[in-house]
Design an enzyme around this catalytic site. Structure first.
Site, short mmCIF file in Angstrom:
data_model
loop_
_atom_site.label_atom_id
_atom_site.label_comp_id
_atom_site.label_asym_id
_atom_site.label_seq_id
_atom_site.Cartn_x
_atom_site.Cartn_y
_atom_site.Cartn_z
N HIS A 213 -6.57 2.71 -4.24
CA HIS A 213 -7.02 1.78 -3.21
C HIS A 213 -7.24 2.57 -1.93
O HIS A 213 -6.48 3.49 -1.61
CB HIS A 213 -5.95 0.70 -2.97
CG HIS A 213 -6.08 0.01 -1.65
ND1 HIS A 213 -5.27 0.31 -0.57
CD2 HIS A 213 -6.95 -0.95 -1.21
CE1 HIS A 213 -5.62 -0.45 0.45
NE2 HIS A 213 -6.63 -1.21 0.10
N HIS B 267 -0.79 13.86 -2.11
CA HIS B 267 -0.16 13.97 -0.80
C HIS B 267 -0.58 15.25 -0.06
O HIS B 267 -0.59 15.25 1.18
CB HIS B 267 1.36 13.88 -0.94
CG HIS B 267 1.83 12.46 -1.13
ND1 HIS B 267 2.03 11.60 -0.07
CD2 HIS B 267 2.11 11.74 -2.25
CE1 HIS B 267 2.43 10.43 -0.52
NE2 HIS B 267 2.48 10.48 -1.85
N VAL C 31 -10.77 1.59 5.31
CA VAL C 31 -10.89 2.00 6.71
C VAL C 31 -11.55 0.86 7.46
O VAL C 31 -12.46 0.20 6.93
CB VAL C 31 -11.67 3.32 6.90
CG1 VAL C 31 -10.82 4.52 6.48
CG2 VAL C 31 -12.98 3.32 6.13
N HIS D 207 10.62 -8.37 -3.64
CA HIS D 207 11.20 -9.15 -4.74
C HIS D 207 11.38 -8.32 -6.00
O HIS D 207 12.09 -8.74 -6.92
CB HIS D 207 10.33 -10.38 -5.04
CG HIS D 207 8.96 -10.08 -5.54
ND1 HIS D 207 7.96 -9.55 -4.74
CD2 HIS D 207 8.40 -10.22 -6.77
CE1 HIS D 207 6.86 -9.40 -5.45
NE2 HIS D 207 7.10 -9.78 -6.69
#
Length: 304
Positions: A109, A148, A112, A178
């Site tokens: 995903h 990363h 911008v 949750h």
């Protein structure tokens, strides 16, 4: 002050970014092509949604450009920014979600965006936001490190703490309370970016948008032809359920789009074409399916 020319430059960049991402992903897929729907929002603005379905590598992918405007900010935008109430607004951005066929190729995903809110007799309030994140069903540490590394390389020219701050923001944002797990392995997330002025803020947004392909395409290319079983496919669909849960329960972009009367099909095109749930499913921690849990918490992949 932000000029109309500067707003036009942002829009031109976003339109070209959508073109570039679609072209590159079509090449990586090798079979599918994006089909475009242009749409108009009654209250002001519109966009173009591009969707690729049933490709060789991509089961479904959507890359959306929108530019919407109106006389009143929606509740999702003013809840944390009461100073925006009563202002007219413009919002534009590119957002995408790619769901590959192969369980070993992760969902990705990116987004911008640019916002500006104005009213007579007051300075305009504007900011940039965006980021990208990766959601594997079966994770590989080398993919996490690559993802990363690209994120850090984008951030480093803008300051030594930028990567760490926006990585943490991503880990915090894409968290399913949750389930007590992150949606994936994180990446970058930033919002309210304006302190360094328009030019620097816009440059950073551009670098994040352009950097997405450098981060994702090598991983997709490397994993898209990995052999897999129906059991692994079933687990991929189960993990996609978490994606649906996050988008419908927590995601601010989804809420903003729906509350501003955006095009529902474009807002929800981030959803996977197939997903499944299984009551109280708990794979063994030592199984391939169970090992994903080690990746669903914030980790410092570049220093482990």
């Amino acid at each position: 002050m932000v000029s109309q020319q500067q707003i036009d430059e942002v829009k031109a960049f976003l339109l070209k970014l959508q073109d570039d991402i679609c072209q590159t992903l079509e090449l990586a897929d090798g079979k599918g092509s994006f089909h475009q729907d242009e749409w108009v929002r009654e209250e002001g603005g519109g966009g173009r949604s591009r969707v690729l379905t049933k490709g060789a590598a991509i089961e479904q992918g959507g890359v959306n450009f929108s530019h919407v405007y109106g006389d009143k900010m929606p509740a999702s935008a003013t809840a944390s920014r009461p100073e925006l109430a009563g202002r007219r607004f413009q919002a534009m951005g590119v957002s995408l979600v790619i769901h590959p066929h192969n369980p070993y190729a992760p969902t990705s995903h990116a987004n911008v965006r640019f916002f500006i809110a104005e009213k007579e007799g007051a300075e305009p309030i504007w900011w940039f936001g965006g980021g990208f994140d990766l959601t594997p069903s079966f994770a590989f540490k080398e993919d996490c490190i690559h993802w990363h590394k690209v994120a850090k390389a984008i951030c480093d020219p803008y300051g030594q703490d930028v990567y760490a701050n926006y990585k943490k923001w991503c880990d915090d944002y894409f968290y399913l309370k949750h389930r007590n797990e992150t949606r994936g392995i994180g990446g970058l997330f930033f919002d309210d970016l304006n302190e360094e002025g328009f030019e620097t803020s816009f440059a950073f947004m551009q670098d994040v948008g352009n950097g997405f392909l450098d981060a994702y395409v090598p991983i997709l290319e490397n994993r898209k032809n990995t052999s897999y079983t129906q059991k692994e496919r079933d687990f991929q669909l189960y993990r996609r359920g978490r994606y649906v849960e996050f988008n419908l329960v927590y995601d601010r972009g989804t809420l903003f789009g729906l509350q501003t009367g955006g095009r529902t099909e474009s807002i929800l095109m981030s959803m996977p074409p197939l997903a499944r749930w299984e009551y109280n499913y708990q794979p063994s921690p030592d199984s391939p399916e169970g090992k994903i849990q080690a990746f669903l918490k914030p980790r410092d992949y570049l220093n482990e």
